[in-house]
Design a protein around this motif. Structure first.
Motif, PDB file in Angstrom:
ATOM      1  N   LEU A  67      17.015   3.267  -2.779  1.00  0.00           N
ATOM      2  CA  LEU A  67      16.622   3.972  -1.548  1.00  0.00           C
ATOM      3  C   LEU A  67      15.849   3.019  -0.623  1.00  0.00           C
ATOM      4  N   LYS A  68      15.000   2.191  -1.222  1.00  0.00           N
ATOM      5  CA  LYS A  68      14.236   1.218  -0.412  1.00  0.00           C
ATOM      6  C   LYS A  68      15.179   0.216   0.253  1.00  0.00           C
ATOM      7  N   LYS A  69      16.169  -0.252  -0.510  1.00  0.00           N
ATOM      8  CA  LYS A  69      17.136  -1.210   0.056  1.00  0.00           C
ATOM      9  C   LYS A  69      17.924  -0.571   1.193  1.00  0.00           C
TER      10      LYS A  69
ATOM     11  N   VAL B  63       7.740  -3.610  11.448  1.00  0.00           N
ATOM     12  CA  VAL B  63       8.446  -2.871  10.394  1.00  0.00           C
ATOM     13  C   VAL B  63       7.604  -2.942   9.128  1.00  0.00           C
ATOM     14  N   ASP B  64       7.304  -1.762   8.557  1.00  0.00           N
ATOM     15  CA  ASP B  64       6.429  -1.763   7.378  1.00  0.00           C
ATOM     16  C   ASP B  64       6.666  -0.511   6.534  1.00  0.00           C
ATOM     17  N   GLY B  65       6.234  -0.570   5.301  1.00  0.00           N
ATOM     18  CA  GLY B  65       6.294   0.581   4.414  1.00  0.00           C
ATOM     19  C   GLY B  65       5.055   1.447   4.573  1.00  0.00           C
ATOM     20  N   ALA B  66       4.962   2.483   3.746  1.00  0.00           N
ATOM     21  CA  ALA B  66       3.778   3.350   3.742  1.00  0.00           C
ATOM     22  C   ALA B  66       3.664   3.997   2.368  1.00  0.00           C
ATOM     23  N   ASP B  67       2.473   4.503   2.078  1.00  0.00           N
ATOM     24  CA  ASP B  67       2.253   5.169   0.782  1.00  0.00           C
ATOM     25  C   ASP B  67       2.414   6.680   0.898  1.00  0.00           C
ATOM     26  N   GLU B  68       2.086   7.234   2.055  1.00  0.00           N
ATOM     27  CA  GLU B  68       2.310   8.668   2.337  1.00  0.00           C
ATOM     28  C   GLU B  68       2.653   8.836   3.819  1.00  0.00           C
TER      29      GLU B  68
ATOM     30  N   GLY C 203      10.112  10.157  -1.697  1.00  0.00           N
ATOM     31  CA  GLY C 203       8.947  10.476  -2.535  1.00  0.00           C
ATOM     32  C   GLY C 203       7.614  10.253  -1.826  1.00  0.00           C
ATOM     33  N   LYS C 204       7.656   9.588  -0.666  1.00  0.00           N
ATOM     34  CA  LYS C 204       6.413   9.307   0.072  1.00  0.00           C
ATOM     35  C   LYS C 204       6.060  10.430   1.068  1.00  0.00           C
ATOM     36  N   LEU C 205       6.979  11.385   1.236  1.00  0.00           N
ATOM     37  CA  LEU C 205       6.706  12.469   2.203  1.00  0.00           C
ATOM     38  C   LEU C 205       5.752  13.485   1.573  1.00  0.00           C
TER      39      LEU C 205
ATOM     40  N   GLY D  86       5.691  -6.328   7.888  1.00  0.00           N
ATOM     41  CA  GLY D  86       4.753  -5.617   7.012  1.00  0.00           C
ATOM     42  C   GLY D  86       4.713  -6.212   5.615  1.00  0.00           C
ATOM     43  N   THR D  87       4.020  -5.477   4.749  1.00  0.00           N
ATOM     44  CA  THR D  87       3.748  -5.951   3.390  1.00  0.00           C
ATOM     45  C   THR D  87       4.216  -4.893   2.387  1.00  0.00           C
ATOM     46  N   GLY D  88       4.612  -5.339   1.189  1.00  0.00           N
ATOM     47  CA  GLY D  88       4.987  -4.377   0.149  1.00  0.00           C
ATOM     48  C   GLY D  88       6.425  -4.567  -0.289  1.00  0.00           C
ATOM     49  N   SER D  89       6.855  -3.759  -1.258  1.00  0.00           N
ATOM     50  CA  SER D  89       8.178  -3.959  -1.844  1.00  0.00           C
ATOM     51  C   SER D  89       9.298  -3.556  -0.889  1.00  0.00           C
ATOM     52  N   THR D  90       9.121  -2.460  -0.144  1.00  0.00           N
ATOM     53  CA  THR D  90      10.185  -2.016   0.771  1.00  0.00           C
ATOM     54  C   THR D  90      10.362  -3.035   1.897  1.00  0.00           C
ATOM     55  N   THR D  91       9.239  -3.468   2.444  1.00  0.00           N
ATOM     56  CA  THR D  91       9.326  -4.447   3.537  1.00  0.00           C
ATOM     57  C   THR D  91       9.883  -5.771   3.039  1.00  0.00           C
TER      58      THR D  91
ATOM     59  N   ILE E 285      -0.684   7.092   5.230  1.00  0.00           N
ATOM     60  CA  ILE E 285      -1.666   6.327   4.452  1.00  0.00           C
ATOM     61  C   ILE E 285      -0.977   5.037   4.065  1.00  0.00           C
ATOM     62  N   LYS E 286      -1.665   3.919   4.288  1.00  0.00           N
ATOM     63  CA  LYS E 286      -1.170   2.613   3.902  1.00  0.00           C
ATOM     64  C   LYS E 286      -2.287   1.835   3.201  1.00  0.00           C
ATOM     65  N   GLY E 287      -1.879   0.737   2.537  1.00  0.00           N
ATOM     66  CA  GLY E 287      -2.901  -0.143   1.984  1.00  0.00           C
ATOM     67  C   GLY E 287      -2.908  -0.301   0.483  1.00  0.00           C
ATOM     68  N   ARG E 288      -1.858   0.273  -0.180  1.00  0.00           N
ATOM     69  CA  ARG E 288      -1.770   0.030  -1.628  1.00  0.00           C
ATOM     70  C   ARG E 288      -1.737  -1.470  -1.908  1.00  0.00           C
ATOM     71  N   GLY E 289      -1.148  -2.225  -0.987  1.00  0.00           N
ATOM     72  CA  GLY E 289      -1.069  -3.682  -1.140  1.00  0.00           C
ATOM     73  C   GLY E 289      -2.274  -4.412  -0.583  1.00  0.00           C
ATOM     74  N   ALA E 290      -3.288  -3.654  -0.147  1.00  0.00           N
ATOM     75  CA  ALA E 290      -4.562  -4.211   0.356  1.00  0.00           C
ATOM     76  C   ALA E 290      -4.420  -5.030   1.641  1.00  0.00           C
ATOM     77  N   ALA E 291      -3.305  -4.812   2.362  1.00  0.00           N
ATOM     78  CA  ALA E 291      -3.093  -5.588   3.588  1.00  0.00           C
ATOM     79  C   ALA E 291      -3.321  -4.739   4.841  1.00  0.00           C
ATOM     80  N   LEU E 292      -4.012  -3.607   4.684  1.00  0.00           N
ATOM     81  CA  LEU E 292      -4.072  -2.609   5.754  1.00  0.00           C
ATOM     82  C   LEU E 292      -4.678  -3.096   7.063  1.00  0.00           C
ATOM     83  N   THR E 293      -5.644  -4.022   6.992  1.00  0.00           N
ATOM     84  CA  THR E 293      -6.322  -4.414   8.236  1.00  0.00           C
ATOM     85  C   THR E 293      -5.375  -5.170   9.158  1.00  0.00           C
ATOM     86  N   MET E 294      -4.723  -6.197   8.635  1.00  0.00           N
ATOM     87  CA  MET E 294      -3.805  -6.973   9.479  1.00  0.00           C
ATOM     88  C   MET E 294      -2.591  -6.128   9.853  1.00  0.00           C
ATOM     89  N   GLU E 295      -2.185  -5.234   8.920  1.00  0.00           N
ATOM     90  CA  GLU E 295      -1.063  -4.352   9.239  1.00  0.00           C
ATOM     91  C   GLU E 295      -1.414  -3.492  10.456  1.00  0.00           C
ATOM     92  N   LYS E 296      -2.617  -2.921  10.430  1.00  0.00           N
ATOM     93  CA  LYS E 296      -2.963  -2.028  11.555  1.00  0.00           C
ATOM     94  C   LYS E 296      -3.117  -2.809  12.855  1.00  0.00           C
TER      95      LYS E 296
HETATM   96  O1  LIG Z   1       0.535  -0.590   2.969  1.00  0.00           O
HETATM   97  C1  LIG Z   1       1.137  -1.374   2.291  1.00  0.00           C
HETATM   98  C2  LIG Z   1       0.559  -2.660   1.855  1.00  0.00           C
HETATM   99  O2  LIG Z   1      -0.782  -2.774   2.223  1.00  0.00           O
HETATM  100  C3  LIG Z   1       2.549  -1.087   1.890  1.00  0.00           C
HETATM  101  O3  LIG Z   1       3.333  -1.083   3.029  1.00  0.00           O
HETATM  102  C4  LIG Z   1       2.615   0.253   1.214  1.00  0.00           C
HETATM  103  O4  LIG Z   1       1.748   0.214   0.101  1.00  0.00           O
HETATM  104  C5  LIG Z   1       4.043   0.574   0.744  1.00  0.00           C
HETATM  105  O5  LIG Z   1       4.437  -0.352  -0.225  1.00  0.00           O
HETATM  106  P1  LIG Z   1       5.808  -0.230  -1.002  1.00  0.00           P
HETATM  107  O6  LIG Z   1       6.894  -0.409  -0.009  1.00  0.00           O
HETATM  108  O7  LIG Z   1       5.762  -1.344  -2.028  1.00  0.00           O
HETATM  109  O8  LIG Z   1       5.849   1.124  -1.647  1.00  0.00           O
END
Ligand SMILES: O=C(CO)[C@H](O)[C@H](O)COP(=O)(O)O
Length: 228
Positions: A6-8, A83-88, A123-125, A27-32, A96-107
């Motif tokens: 689904l991410k791909k 272009v970036d992913g999100a956690d919710e 699953g993030k909705l 952005g940062t994370g596995s989807t991005t 909500i973002k920042g599971r990857g701890a990159a939220l400041t530069m992302e924002k």
């Molecule tokens: O906010 C993030 C990193 O700070 C990511 O974009 C977010 O955690 C989603 O990551 P993933 O695509 O791996 O589920």
């Protein structure tokens, strides 16, 4: 279809938003990461003049490996799309973002983008932010404990995030710590986002209210597009 597929799928769909001569926030994370690799291929195959502005060490390294010319925020006049992913993602497309701890530069980068495109699997909705994930808060290291205590005023319990492959806390790309705050309820995401940033020592928090323009959602039935 599993979650990785689904991410791909959303990453592939996101390519259609990128045109020649664009500056793209990465952005940062596995989807991005899927998106960055595919963008590298597209840039090379179609000989595009595209610059990527990374939001983290992770996306910078991956962009270089993928052959995407990169620039920092202070080297570009504008960011056409980020272009970036999100956690919710809630029904109003607050994130909500920042599971990857990159939220400041992302924002910083996504706030400035002409279009902010978010890539998630279904699953993030969520109905309400905070339903599944805590809100990550980047803090100045010396202030972490005081801020964790102060968050009780917001009916939140906060934990210092610890590293998996390092002893001690996670240290962000900016040299700070991360608190993961679980709230009893977030009724007004924009209000909460602003309030949290008024606490001295808070650098930035992972609520991204009112800034996503388009969300691509990966589902087994195909990629769905949500817009504000
Ligand atoms: O906010 C993030 C990193 O700070 C990511 O974009 C977010 O955690 C989603 O990551 P993933 O695509 O791996 O589920």
């Amino acid at each position: 279809m599993n979650v990785e597929e689904l991410k791909k799928a959303v990453a592939r769909e996101a390519l259609s938003f990128v045109e020649d001569d664009m500056v793209v926030g990465l952005g940062t994370g596995s989807t991005t990461s899927y998106f960055i690799r595919l963008l590298g291929k597209k840039v090379m195959e179609e000989e595009l003049e595209v610059y990527g502005v990374p939001t983290s060490h992770q996306s910078r390294i991956l962009a270089i490996e993928s052959g995407i010319p990169i620039a920092s925020l202070d080297e570009v006049d504008a960011i056409d799309i980020a272009v970036d992913g999100a956690d919710e993602v809630d029904p109003d497309l607050n994130l909500i973002k920042g599971r990857g701890a990159a939220l400041t530069m992302e924002k910083i980068i996504e706030y400035r983008a002409g279009t902010f495109l978010v890539l998630v699997d279904e699953g993030k909705l969520v109905e309400r932010l905070g339903q599944k994930m805590p809100v990550p808060i980047e803090v100045i290291p010396a202030a972490w404990r005081a801020i964790a205590e102060e968050l009780e005023v917001f009916n939140a319990t906060a934990e210092l995030r610890f590293a998996a492959k390092k002893d001690g806390p996670v240290v962000t790309d900016n040299g700070n710590f991360i608190l993961d705050a679980r709230f009893e309820r977030i009724d007004d995401p924009l209000d909460m986002e602003i309030e949290l940033n008024t606490i001295p020592g808070v650098v930035e928090n992972g609520i991204f209210a009112d800034i996503a323009d388009v969300v691509l959602v990966g589902t087994p039935e195909g990629v769905k597009r949500l817009e504000r």
